[in-house]
Design a protein around this motif. Structure first.
Motif, mmCIF file in Angstrom:
data_model
loop_
_atom_site.group_PDB
_atom_site.id
_atom_site.type_symbol
_atom_site.label_atom_id
_atom_site.label_comp_id
_atom_site.label_asym_id
_atom_site.label_seq_id
_atom_site.Cartn_x
_atom_site.Cartn_y
_atom_site.Cartn_z
ATOM 1 N N HIS A 45 -6.159 14.528 1.962
ATOM 2 C CA HIS A 45 -6.227 15.263 3.227
ATOM 3 C C HIS A 45 -4.845 15.698 3.723
ATOM 4 C CE1 HIS A 45 -10.030 13.030 2.976
ATOM 5 N NE2 HIS A 45 -10.555 14.052 3.650
ATOM 6 N N GLY A 46 -4.019 16.168 2.785
ATOM 7 C CA GLY A 46 -2.715 16.684 3.161
ATOM 8 C C GLY A 46 -1.607 15.658 3.220
ATOM 9 N N TRP A 47 -1.935 14.409 3.008
ATOM 10 C CA TRP A 47 -0.931 13.334 3.016
ATOM 11 C C TRP A 47 -0.470 13.030 1.597
ATOM 12 C CZ3 TRP A 47 1.501 11.231 7.062
ATOM 13 C CH2 TRP A 47 0.932 11.381 8.334
ATOM 14 N N LEU A 48 0.811 12.707 1.450
ATOM 15 C CA LEU A 48 1.347 12.172 0.202
ATOM 16 C C LEU A 48 1.276 10.657 0.269
ATOM 17 C CD1 LEU A 48 4.525 14.393 -0.280
ATOM 18 C CD2 LEU A 48 2.299 14.651 -1.400
ATOM 19 N N GLN A 49 0.738 10.044 -0.765
ATOM 20 C CA GLN A 49 0.547 8.600 -0.775
ATOM 21 C C GLN A 49 0.989 8.015 -2.110
ATOM 22 O OE1 GLN A 49 -3.749 9.028 0.696
ATOM 23 N NE2 GLN A 49 -3.097 7.139 1.711
ATOM 24 N N ALA A 50 1.247 6.710 -2.102
ATOM 25 C CA ALA A 50 1.651 5.991 -3.307
ATOM 26 C C ALA A 50 0.486 5.128 -3.779
ATOM 27 C CB ALA A 50 2.868 5.117 -3.029
ATOM 28 N N GLY A 51 0.134 5.279 -5.040
ATOM 29 C CA GLY A 51 -0.897 4.430 -5.615
ATOM 30 C C GLY A 51 -0.328 3.056 -5.912
ATOM 31 N N VAL A 52 -0.873 2.020 -5.269
ATOM 32 C CA VAL A 52 -0.330 0.674 -5.414
ATOM 33 C C VAL A 52 -1.440 -0.306 -5.761
ATOM 34 C CG1 VAL A 52 1.614 1.041 -3.846
ATOM 35 C CG2 VAL A 52 -0.559 0.217 -2.917
ATOM 36 N N GLU A 53 -1.039 -1.367 -6.418
ATOM 37 C CA GLU A 53 -1.914 -2.491 -6.749
ATOM 38 C C GLU A 53 -1.388 -3.710 -6.021
ATOM 39 O OE1 GLU A 53 -3.707 -4.651 -10.784
ATOM 40 O OE2 GLU A 53 -2.047 -3.229 -10.932
ATOM 41 N N ILE A 54 -2.281 -4.524 -5.493
ATOM 42 C CA ILE A 54 -1.850 -5.706 -4.755
ATOM 43 C C ILE A 54 -1.216 -6.707 -5.710
ATOM 44 C CG2 ILE A 54 -2.631 -7.683 -3.385
ATOM 45 C CD1 ILE A 54 -4.735 -5.787 -2.168
ATOM 46 N N TYR A 55 -0.029 -7.194 -5.346
ATOM 47 C CA TYR A 55 0.719 -8.160 -6.157
ATOM 48 C C TYR A 55 0.629 -9.522 -5.468
ATOM 49 C CZ TYR A 55 4.638 -10.350 -8.648
ATOM 50 O OH TYR A 55 5.416 -11.194 -9.399
ATOM 51 N N GLY A 56 0.002 -10.480 -6.145
ATOM 52 C CA GLY A 56 -0.108 -11.817 -5.575
ATOM 53 C C GLY A 56 -1.106 -11.851 -4.432
ATOM 54 N N GLY A 57 -0.808 -12.691 -3.438
ATOM 55 C CA GLY A 57 -1.729 -12.881 -2.320
ATOM 56 C C GLY A 57 -1.094 -12.598 -0.977
ATOM 57 N N PRO A 58 -0.724 -11.339 -0.695
ATOM 58 C CA PRO A 58 -0.101 -11.040 0.597
ATOM 59 C C PRO A 58 -1.083 -11.176 1.757
ATOM 60 C CG PRO A 58 -0.585 -9.001 -0.556
ATOM 61 C CD PRO A 58 -0.887 -10.120 -1.511
ATOM 62 N N LEU A 59 -0.569 -11.507 2.927
ATOM 63 C CA LEU A 59 -1.338 -11.474 4.167
ATOM 64 C C LEU A 59 -1.434 -10.007 4.560
ATOM 65 C CD1 LEU A 59 -2.621 -13.537 6.158
ATOM 66 C CD2 LEU A 59 -0.483 -13.449 7.447
ATOM 67 N N LEU A 60 -2.512 -9.350 4.169
ATOM 68 C CA LEU A 60 -2.568 -7.892 4.167
ATOM 69 C C LEU A 60 -2.281 -7.264 5.519
ATOM 70 C CD1 LEU A 60 -5.649 -7.198 1.842
ATOM 71 C CD2 LEU A 60 -3.230 -6.917 1.309
ATOM 72 N N ASN A 61 -2.849 -7.810 6.589
ATOM 73 C CA ASN A 61 -2.681 -7.159 7.884
ATOM 74 C C ASN A 61 -1.224 -7.130 8.341
ATOM 75 O OD1 ASN A 61 -3.226 -10.136 8.362
ATOM 76 N ND2 ASN A 61 -2.532 -9.531 10.397
ATOM 77 N N SER A 62 -0.395 -8.065 7.821
ATOM 78 C CA SER A 62 1.013 -8.104 8.224
ATOM 79 C C SER A 62 1.813 -6.945 7.648
ATOM 80 C CB SER A 62 1.655 -9.434 7.794
ATOM 81 O OG SER A 62 1.839 -9.482 6.381
#
Length: 430
Positions: A106-123
């Protein structure tokens, strides 16, 4: 840029230099490089694993990808001289670039990422992030790279999700994709941008290990500036504490002091540079071989050796005290932790507890025991892996944190310094 070893008798100097260390280490590869730089400044010699190693006394280190092992071999070392090892890890939870990382919606440039380990996602939401790691060109050369503030994972506004404060749920694929600009993704080239920063041609990049890191500066705050907030303290707090202790350790000890900072602990350590891999045994075996050790001599040396597995632990959380053991509730500021688990998720036993008590007493450092609530299973560390692979006696220790695996974790300055002092006593032979 050079740094004298931080003074553990000055909290202010230690914390200021620790902050610089964190800032210089946005990825495990940068952390290993920063450790190597400081070892170089302190007179250590870097060895290649493919080369013949010297056998005489000396201060040396090797780097394998995002891991580094350093040691000080005293003049009187013999084939059965034991080791005193500080084990830690250089990696932290976050996100890692996928193949074909330049994407858009939708017009945004984004980076394709994979989660590494177990981050506290909301932080990780609504924070300015950077990309950092290594690029490898077609000829096999490696280049460290970092972007500075570049990415952000934007949270959905409250007006569009009225129930967000009642329970935020993030889809790990759809909701954690960061933005870095607007435009046509087919005309953008994220790897080309990283290559430009590294000073190489984008077409030459054949592989990469690039991760995200929070860019907010480490900061002291709170009453008497006693609290310290930063990213990646799990587990750069232990890497730095061990490095400072090694640089200040006596050079005439009756054992060989070793700093082993592994990579990939957050993934389970199953890699050639992780604690489940052969790196530590490779290095110790080659040191022993240089001293003329037979198989029997090596086993005798291991039998008298110790490893401190240093990794961050949990302080009691005042808002969630029920998540902790009702009796063993370590509070930040009470000193580093001795980590204990009946099921050997931590390796500490009675003999290890006694060693830690001696080391802390010699350093004039208080400490607290940590054990999990029976309904909240604990994680694990490199400790059990090292004990299992090598048969060396291991105990688990670390700095108590709040917000572990957050993009920004919280510690007490006295605990950070106290860990290094206690490791220093361990290296001195306590």
């Amino acid at each position: 840029m050079t740094n004298a070893p931080a003074r553990t008798d000055s909290v202010a100097e230690y914390i200021e230099d620790f902050a610089r260390f964190i800032a210089a280490s946005p990825s495990s590869y940068h952390a290993a490089a920063e450790v190597a730089r400081r070892l170089d400044d302190a007179g250590f010699s870097r060895l290649k694993e493919s080369a013949e190693w010297p056998t005489e006394a000396g201060k040396r280190y090797v780097v394998r990808d995002g891991a580094v092992i350093a040691w000080n071999q005293p003049m009187a070392s013999a084939s059965i001289t034991p080791f005193r090892i500080l084990g830690a890890h250089t990696d932290s939870p976050g996100f890692k670039l996928k193949p074909k990382p330049t994407i858009g919606s939708h017009g945004w440039l984004q980076a394709g990422v994979e989660i590494y380990g177990g981050p506290l996602l909301n932080s990780w939401l609504d924070r300015e992030l950077e990309l950092a790691g290594r690029l490898v060109t077609r000829d096999g050369r490696e280049y460290l790279v970092r972007t500075g503030p570049f990415l952000r994972i934007p949270q959905l506004a409250i007006h569009l999700d009225r129930d967000a404060n009642a329970g935020l749920t993030l889809d790990r694929q759809r909701h954690t994709t960061p933005v870095f600009g607007v435009g046509d993704a087919s005309q953008a080239d994220l790897i080309g941008h990283l290559a430009h920063i590294a000073g190489i041609d984008g077409w030459a990049v054949a592989g990469y290990d690039i991760l995200t890191a929070d860019t907010q500066e480490p900061r002291r705050f709170g009453l008497a500036d006693s609290l310290f907030a930063a990213g990646r303290m799990d587990n750069l707090s232990s890497v730095y504490a061990g490095l400072v202790a090694l640089l200040g350790a006596p050079e005439d000890a009756d054992h060989i002091n070793v700093l082993a900072a592994f990579d990939h602990e957050e993934l389970g350590s199953n890699s050639r540079s992780g604690a489940s891999g052969p790196m530590l045994d490779d290095v110790l075996s080659r040191i022993g071989a240089g001293l003329g050790a037979s198989v029997s001599d090596k086993l005798r040396a291991y039998a008298d050796s110790w490893c401190l597995s240093a990794d961050a632990g949990h302080s009691v959380h005042p808002n969630y005290a029920e998540k902790h053991d009702p009796v063993n509730q370590p509070v930040m500021g009470s000193g580093p932790l001795l980590k204990i688990n009946a099921n050997q998720r931590y390796s500490t036993d009675a003999a290890g507890a006694a060693l830690w008590a001696r080391a802390c007493a010699a350093a004039d450092v208080s400490y607290s025991e940590f054990v999990s609530n029976n309904t909240v299973p604990c994680g694990s560390t490199i400790g059990p892996l090292t004990a299992t692979r090598l048969g060396i006696r291991v105990l688990d220790v670390g700095v108590p944190l709040l917000s572990m695996h957050s993009a920004r974790e919280l510690a007490h300055v006295n605990d950070l310094v106290g860990l290094s002092r206690a490791i220093g006593s361990f290296f001195a032979g306590a």
